[in-house]
Design a protein around this motif. Structure first.
Motif, PDB file in Angstrom:
ATOM      1  N   GLY A  70       0.653  -1.698  -0.035  1.00  0.00           N
ATOM      2  CA  GLY A  70      -0.155  -0.059  -0.211  1.00  0.00           C
ATOM      3  C   GLY A  70       0.731   1.346  -0.567  1.00  0.00           C
ATOM      4  O   GLY A  70       0.076   2.858   0.160  1.00  0.00           O
ATOM      5  N   VAL A  71       2.128   1.444   0.081  1.00  0.00           N
ATOM      6  CA  VAL A  71       3.060   2.004  -0.081  1.00  0.00           C
ATOM      7  C   VAL A  71       3.951   1.843  -1.325  1.00  0.00           C
ATOM      8  O   VAL A  71       4.167   1.665  -1.676  1.00  0.00           O
ATOM      9  CB  VAL A  71       3.791   2.217   1.837  1.00  0.00           C
ATOM     10  N   VAL A  72       4.116   3.740  -2.050  1.00  0.00           N
ATOM     11  CA  VAL A  72       4.662   3.321  -3.366  1.00  0.00           C
ATOM     12  C   VAL A  72       5.422   3.217  -2.762  1.00  0.00           C
ATOM     13  O   VAL A  72       6.316   3.822  -2.256  1.00  0.00           O
ATOM     14  CB  VAL A  72       4.336   4.549  -4.475  1.00  0.00           C
ATOM     15  N   THR A  73       7.054   3.085  -3.953  1.00  0.00           N
ATOM     16  CA  THR A  73       8.671   3.615  -3.889  1.00  0.00           C
ATOM     17  C   THR A  73       8.801   4.504  -4.628  1.00  0.00           C
ATOM     18  O   THR A  73       9.237   4.313  -5.526  1.00  0.00           O
ATOM     19  CB  THR A  73       9.516   2.392  -4.601  1.00  0.00           C
ATOM     20  N   ALA A  74       9.409   5.537  -3.851  1.00  0.00           N
ATOM     21  CA  ALA A  74       9.565   7.194  -4.435  1.00  0.00           C
ATOM     22  C   ALA A  74       9.582   7.945  -3.076  1.00  0.00           C
ATOM     23  O   ALA A  74       9.403   7.468  -2.436  1.00  0.00           O
ATOM     24  CB  ALA A  74       7.890   7.893  -4.403  1.00  0.00           C
ATOM     25  N   THR A  75       9.888   8.916  -3.728  1.00  0.00           N
ATOM     26  CA  THR A  75      10.329   9.644  -2.519  1.00  0.00           C
ATOM     27  C   THR A  75       9.623  10.599  -2.380  1.00  0.00           C
ATOM     28  O   THR A  75       9.426  11.282  -1.498  1.00  0.00           O
ATOM     29  CB  THR A  75      12.447  10.541  -3.032  1.00  0.00           C
ATOM     30  N   LYS A  76       8.752  11.252  -3.026  1.00  0.00           N
ATOM     31  CA  LYS A  76       7.184  11.798  -3.060  1.00  0.00           C
ATOM     32  C   LYS A  76       6.661  11.413  -3.886  1.00  0.00           C
ATOM     33  O   LYS A  76       6.261  11.134  -5.084  1.00  0.00           O
ATOM     34  CB  LYS A  76       8.687  13.568  -3.357  1.00  0.00           C
ATOM     35  N   ASP A  77       5.447  12.075  -3.371  1.00  0.00           N
ATOM     36  CA  ASP A  77       3.866  11.191  -4.558  1.00  0.00           C
ATOM     37  C   ASP A  77       2.469  12.116  -3.634  1.00  0.00           C
ATOM     38  O   ASP A  77       2.766  12.607  -2.698  1.00  0.00           O
ATOM     39  CB  ASP A  77       3.653  10.004  -4.423  1.00  0.00           C
ATOM     40  N   ASN A  78       2.567  13.310  -4.675  1.00  0.00           N
ATOM     41  CA  ASN A  78       0.837  14.101  -4.364  1.00  0.00           C
ATOM     42  C   ASN A  78      -0.095  13.560  -4.278  1.00  0.00           C
ATOM     43  O   ASN A  78      -0.996  14.225  -2.914  1.00  0.00           O
ATOM     44  CB  ASN A  78       0.425  14.730  -5.431  1.00  0.00           C
ATOM     45  N   HIS A  79      -0.399  12.176  -3.363  1.00  0.00           N
ATOM     46  CA  HIS A  79      -1.935  11.537  -3.711  1.00  0.00           C
ATOM     47  C   HIS A  79      -0.686  10.588  -2.583  1.00  0.00           C
ATOM     48  O   HIS A  79      -1.986  10.173  -1.786  1.00  0.00           O
ATOM     49  CB  HIS A  79      -2.189  10.826  -5.256  1.00  0.00           C
ATOM     50  N   GLU A  80      -0.524   9.359  -3.116  1.00  0.00           N
ATOM     51  CA  GLU A  80       0.180   8.275  -1.701  1.00  0.00           C
ATOM     52  C   GLU A  80       1.108   8.113  -1.044  1.00  0.00           C
ATOM     53  O   GLU A  80       1.949   9.253  -1.611  1.00  0.00           O
ATOM     54  CB  GLU A  80       0.303   6.898  -2.623  1.00  0.00           C
ATOM     55  N   MET A  81       0.991   7.162  -0.134  1.00  0.00           N
ATOM     56  CA  MET A  81       2.298   7.577   0.945  1.00  0.00           C
ATOM     57  C   MET A  81       3.671   7.054   0.284  1.00  0.00           C
ATOM     58  O   MET A  81       3.243   5.505  -0.097  1.00  0.00           O
ATOM     59  CB  MET A  81       1.391   6.698   2.180  1.00  0.00           C
TER      60      MET A  81
END
Ligand code: URA
Length: 235
Positions: A70-81
């Protein structure tokens, strides 16, 4: 280097936490209490202590995160944790995840600020091994392990490189691969008759997931683990 920057890099806390320590008189440089976060220090020669304990300069930082679903592998995301939202207290450094796990995949993710090591670990030329525990539904072909070992067609220009599959139970297996293609494990299992229902990365570059870390938790790598990871990046 500024004192507060040095302290954050040495792992003493976020930039605002270390400023607070300095202002409260908890920090000494070469034996004298200092109260200015902007004080210039020599990270190699000055003796810098927090609560009486010497801080050591670290150029780079290495962590393992047990990524939850349920968590995305990114440093920043406007919608997801993101995975970095789980690592708030390590922030203040330019950290990023090494490679990517799908949103529904759990398990070992390395987080670092060492761009060169990350690049080497992910380079398609180096074939760094990643191991996954896979649960699936459907009936795999009877020779699925052999097919995976030879390489399977997952719809890309080239078949997958040889992988090691070890059947652990009727609907689960352990799969070790040396590439990092998009949805690779899911597509490999599909190519041998199954559909992935649960995917967990258990090892990367000789580093095993610390099973005592609950999902969502992280810790710094030990020196031994860091050395091992770096050795895999050099292979
Ligand atoms: N392979 C996948 O299909 N998903 C992942 O997250 C990692 C490897």
């Amino acid at each position: 280097m500024r004192l507060d920057k040095f302290m954050a890099q040495a792992g003493a806390g976020t930039r605002s936490q270390v400023k607070e320590y300095i202002r409260k008189g908890n920090v000494a440089v070469n034996g004298s209490v200092v109260k200015r976060p902007e004080l210039a220090v020599n990270e190699l020669t000055d003796d810098i202590q927090l609560f009486g304990e010497k801080l050591c300069f670290k150029q780079y930082h290495y962590y393992m995160l047990n990524k939850p679903a349920g968590v995305v592998t990114a440093t920043k995301d406007n919608h997801e944790m993101t995975v970095m939202d789980l690592m708030r207290t390590a922030q203040g450094r330019d950290l990023f995840p090494v490679g990517r796990l799908d949103k529904d995949t759990v398990g070992l993710l390395i987080i670092t600020d060492d761009g060169e090591l990350s690049h080497r670990l992910l380079s398609p030329k180096r074939h760094v091994e990643k191991t996954y525990y896979v649960e699936y539904e459907g009936e795999l072909f009877p020779d699925a392990a052999e097919r995976l070992a030879r390489g399977v067609d997952i719809g890309d220009a080239a078949p997958t490189l040889p992988a090691r599959a070890c059947m652990t139970a009727s609907c689960s297996l352990e799969l070790s691969i040396t590439e990092g293609r998009y949805h690779q494990v899911k597509r490999m299992i599909q190519a041998v008759g199954g559909k992935v229902t649960y995917l967990k990365r258990t090892a990367f570059g000789g580093l095993c997931l610390d099973e005592s870390l609950p999902e969502g938790a992280w810790r710094e790598l030990s020196e031994e683990e860091t050395t091992q990871l770096k050795a895999h990046g050099r292979l």
